[in-house]
Design a protein around this motif. Structure first.
Motif, PDB file in Angstrom:
ATOM      1  N   UNK A 123       0.806  -1.224   0.000  1.00 61.24           N
ATOM      2  CA  UNK A 123       0.000   0.000   0.000  1.00 61.24           C
ATOM      3  C   UNK A 123       0.843   1.280   0.000  1.00 61.24           C
ATOM      4  N   UNK A 124       0.234   2.355  -0.465  1.00 66.84           N
ATOM      5  CA  UNK A 124       0.836   3.696  -0.374  1.00 66.84           C
ATOM      6  C   UNK A 124       1.063   4.085   1.095  1.00 66.84           C
ATOM      7  N   UNK A 125       0.349   3.454   2.022  1.00 69.85           N
ATOM      8  CA  UNK A 125       0.446   3.820   3.435  1.00 69.85           C
ATOM      9  C   UNK A 125       1.808   3.484   4.050  1.00 69.85           C
ATOM     10  N   UNK A 126       2.691   2.815   3.305  1.00 68.42           N
ATOM     11  CA  UNK A 126       4.038   2.570   3.850  1.00 68.42           C
ATOM     12  C   UNK A 126       4.856   3.858   3.827  1.00 68.42           C
ATOM     13  N   UNK A 127       4.416   4.863   3.042  1.00 70.04           N
ATOM     14  CA  UNK A 127       5.151   6.133   2.955  1.00 70.04           C
ATOM     15  C   UNK A 127       4.584   7.149   3.947  1.00 70.04           C
ATOM     16  N   UNK A 128       5.360   8.228   4.154  1.00 69.56           N
ATOM     17  CA  UNK A 128       4.963   9.234   5.145  1.00 69.56           C
ATOM     18  C   UNK A 128       3.737  10.030   4.717  1.00 69.56           C
ATOM     19  N   UNK A 129       3.546  10.178   3.396  1.00 70.85           N
ATOM     20  CA  UNK A 129       2.449  11.013   2.916  1.00 70.85           C
ATOM     21  C   UNK A 129       2.800  12.491   2.937  1.00 70.85           C
ATOM     22  N   UNK A 130       4.071  12.794   3.173  1.00 70.37           N
ATOM     23  CA  UNK A 130       4.480  14.208   3.212  1.00 70.37           C
ATOM     24  C   UNK A 130       4.955  14.663   1.834  1.00 70.37           C
ATOM     25  N   UNK A 161      12.213 -13.347   3.182  1.00 64.83           N
ATOM     26  CA  UNK A 161      12.021 -14.791   3.364  1.00 64.83           C
ATOM     27  C   UNK A 161      11.666 -15.546   2.090  1.00 64.83           C
ATOM     28  N   UNK A 162      11.498 -14.809   0.989  1.00 62.88           N
ATOM     29  CA  UNK A 162      11.191 -15.488  -0.273  1.00 62.88           C
ATOM     30  C   UNK A 162      12.024 -14.858  -1.383  1.00 62.88           C
ATOM     31  N   UNK A 163      12.820 -15.667  -2.063  1.00 66.14           N
ATOM     32  CA  UNK A 163      13.707 -15.137  -3.116  1.00 66.14           C
ATOM     33  C   UNK A 163      12.920 -14.672  -4.338  1.00 66.14           C
ATOM     34  N   UNK A 164      11.817 -15.381  -4.636  1.00 63.02           N
ATOM     35  CA  UNK A 164      11.073 -15.070  -5.868  1.00 63.02           C
ATOM     36  C   UNK A 164       9.896 -14.158  -5.520  1.00 63.02           C
ATOM     37  N   UNK A 165      10.232 -12.957  -5.065  1.00 62.26           N
ATOM     38  CA  UNK A 165       9.193 -12.090  -4.478  1.00 62.26           C
ATOM     39  C   UNK A 165       8.943 -10.803  -5.264  1.00 62.26           C
ATOM     40  N   UNK A 166       7.669 -10.534  -5.526  1.00 63.08           N
ATOM     41  CA  UNK A 166       7.235  -9.251  -6.096  1.00 63.08           C
ATOM     42  C   UNK A 166       6.466  -8.524  -4.988  1.00 63.08           C
ATOM     43  N   UNK A 167       6.700  -7.220  -4.884  1.00 64.34           N
ATOM     44  CA  UNK A 167       5.876  -6.408  -3.973  1.00 64.34           C
ATOM     45  C   UNK A 167       5.156  -5.386  -4.849  1.00 64.34           C
ATOM     46  N   UNK A 168       3.829  -5.347  -4.746  1.00 61.14           N
ATOM     47  CA  UNK A 168       3.054  -4.441  -5.594  1.00 61.14           C
ATOM     48  C   UNK A 168       2.227  -3.519  -4.697  1.00 61.14           C
ATOM     49  N   UNK A 169       2.589  -2.228  -4.702  1.00 65.70           N
ATOM     50  CA  UNK A 169       1.866  -1.260  -3.856  1.00 65.70           C
ATOM     51  C   UNK A 169       0.725  -0.630  -4.645  1.00 65.70           C
ATOM     52  N   UNK A 170      -0.425  -0.575  -3.998  1.00 68.14           N
ATOM     53  CA  UNK A 170      -1.620  -0.029  -4.646  1.00 68.14           C
ATOM     54  C   UNK A 170      -2.287   0.949  -3.674  1.00 68.14           C
ATOM     55  N   UNK A 171      -3.364   1.602  -4.120  1.00 66.69           N
ATOM     56  CA  UNK A 171      -4.048   2.551  -3.221  1.00 66.69           C
ATOM     57  C   UNK A 171      -5.507   2.718  -3.653  1.00 66.69           C
ATOM     58  N   UNK A 172      -6.341   3.159  -2.747  1.00 66.98           N
ATOM     59  CA  UNK A 172      -7.722   3.576  -3.028  1.00 66.98           C
ATOM     60  C   UNK A 172      -8.457   2.532  -3.894  1.00 66.98           C
ATOM     61  N   UNK A 173      -8.545   1.319  -3.360  1.00 68.38           N
ATOM     62  CA  UNK A 173      -9.015   0.162  -4.142  1.00 68.38           C
ATOM     63  C   UNK A 173     -10.542   0.110  -4.292  1.00 68.38           C
ATOM     64  N   UNK A 174     -11.003  -0.220  -5.492  1.00 63.62           N
ATOM     65  CA  UNK A 174     -12.429  -0.535  -5.679  1.00 63.62           C
ATOM     66  C   UNK A 174     -12.582  -1.728  -6.614  1.00 63.62           C
ATOM     67  N   UNK A 202      -4.111  13.525  -1.931  1.00 65.17           N
ATOM     68  CA  UNK A 202      -3.970  13.284  -3.374  1.00 65.17           C
ATOM     69  C   UNK A 202      -3.448  11.880  -3.618  1.00 65.17           C
ATOM     70  N   UNK A 203      -4.096  11.163  -4.524  1.00 68.76           N
ATOM     71  CA  UNK A 203      -3.637   9.803  -4.825  1.00 68.76           C
ATOM     72  C   UNK A 203      -4.247   9.292  -6.117  1.00 68.76           C
ATOM     73  N   UNK A 204      -4.257   7.981  -6.279  1.00 67.62           N
ATOM     74  CA  UNK A 204      -4.794   7.360  -7.495  1.00 67.62           C
ATOM     75  C   UNK A 204      -5.640   6.151  -7.124  1.00 67.62           C
ATOM     76  N   UNK A 205      -6.862   6.088  -7.629  1.00 65.05           N
ATOM     77  CA  UNK A 205      -7.686   4.894  -7.398  1.00 65.05           C
ATOM     78  C   UNK A 205      -7.114   3.677  -8.130  1.00 65.05           C
ATOM     79  N   UNK A 206      -7.446   2.485  -7.630  1.00 66.91           N
ATOM     80  CA  UNK A 206      -7.006   1.232  -8.261  1.00 66.91           C
ATOM     81  C   UNK A 206      -8.219   0.328  -8.436  1.00 66.91           C
ATOM     82  N   UNK A 207      -8.517  -0.011  -9.683  1.00 62.88           N
ATOM     83  CA  UNK A 207      -9.648  -0.899  -9.994  1.00 62.88           C
ATOM     84  C   UNK A 207      -9.111  -2.326 -10.024  1.00 62.88           C
TER      85      UNK A 207
END
Ligand code: NAP
Length: 304
Positions: A123-130, A161-174, A202-207
């Motif tokens: 999620x975007x919430x990992x950042x400070x938002x500043x 803990x996982x070598x084959x790892x993707x991290x996908x951050x999203x925000x404002x989900x619908x 300010x952000x971006x919705x994610x469908x």
């Protein structure tokens, strides 16, 4: 002339033809907004999907997760399960961390043991938002609420803990399968002439239907790393609400207010702008514009 989503699907179909090998993918959070659409997408692509959720599999139970993954022997695990109640998380800190951090650790270890790829949704919430700049994938992390801190701990658990790892951050989900801001606005507009909505976040919705296309492409690659994947374009919640009203033909007036006038239990970040550079650099298509996604989503809700 192809609409944005048709173009997006066409690119995805081409990449599927190139890598159309047999795969089996576990999807956690199968009864949630994102998990539901990921399973639909995998099935549409002819990829075997194994959906899991509570009560059948509790991700906080390490033995159960380990046994399940070892038995299923999947090629990939798209981890959509999470504790997502942002305000309640401030009073249910232990439960929230146990699902988002410990649950993810269990999933990551099971994936590692079975040499299986993992996509962890963050999620975007990992950042400070500043500030007003876009956050890069490697920008400093400084969550402003407990949910964000637990999701960041989940990112660390997944990547360490996982070598084959993707991290996908999203925000404002619908998505069609669950509660979200769009549904809340539509419901309130049935009885209210005016709605106050914050205008300084300010952000971006994610469908979820659009994101599912990307995740199902990504899991077939070995382009492990961190990605930001929202629909294209920025807005405030008030602008998002106004567009919902316009597209749905509702008369309810949206009154913009500052966050300081709209108190919530958990603090929300003001700046959720996230850079898509890593998607571009790795040859993944960006998601369509959020307005286009919203219009399609409202069309689907109308049919329900
Ligand atoms: N929603 C957003 O605006 C948003 C924004 C940014 C990132 N994200 C992330 O995107 C992902 C998908 O979100 P979503 O909106 O699809 O979430 P969602 O609709 O709340 O779905 C999450 C699913 O996980 C399940 N779950 C909770 N605890 C579990 C446990 N211990 N074991 C197994 N399953 C459990 C939930 O079951 P119950 O309903 O029974 O608890 C639910 O079915 C999550 O990682 C979330 O953190 C969401």
């Amino acid at each position: 002339m192809l609409c944005e989503r048709e173009k997006y699907d066409k690119i995805s179909e081409e990449s599927n033809r190139k890598t159309g090998d047999d795969m089996k993918i576990i999807v956690s959070g199968a009864k949630g907004q994102l998990g539901y659409d990921v399973i639909k997408r995998l099935e549409a692509l002819g990829i075997q999907a194994v959906g899991v959720d509570l009560p059948e599999l509790d991700i906080t139970d390490a033995d159960a997760v380990g046994a399940f993954v070892s038995r299923e022997k999947p090629d990939g695990f798209i981890h959509c399960a999470a504790y997502t109640a942002v305000d309640a998380a401030e009073t249910e800190k232990e439960l929230c961390s146990s699902v988002n951090e410990k649950g993810t650790l269990n999933v990551a270890r099971a994936c590692q043991k079975n040499a299986c790829k993992l996509i962890y949704i963050s999620t975007d919430y990992v950042f400070s938002g500043e500030g007003e700049e876009e956050f890069e994938t490697d920008s400093p992390k400084a969550p402003c609420n407990h949910y964000g801190a637990s999701k960041l701990a989940g990112e660390i658990a997944a990547s360490e803990n996982c070598d084959k790892c993707f991290i996908v951050r999203i925000s404002w989900v619908f998505g069609v399968n669950g509660k979200n801001f769009v549904r809340t606005m539509l419901r309130l507009s049935e009885t209210k002439d005016e709605l106050t909505v914050v205008c300084d976040q300010v952000g971006s919705p994610t469908y979820t239907e659009d994101l599912a296309v990307l995740l199902c492409d990504m899991i077939k690659t070995e382009k492990y790393g961190v990605y930001h994947a929202t629909n294209e374009g920025l807005c405030t919640w008030a602008e998002f609400a106004a567009e919902i009203m316009r597209l749905a033909g509702r008369k309810t007036k949206i009154i913009p207010v500052a966050s300081s006038e709209y108190k919530t239990v958990a603090v929300r970040p003001l700046n959720s702008r996230m850079s898509k550079k890593s998607l571009d650099e790795n040859g993944f298509s960006r998601l369509p514009a959020w307005q286009d996604a919203l219009e399609r989503y409202l069309g689907i809700l109308n049919e329900c």
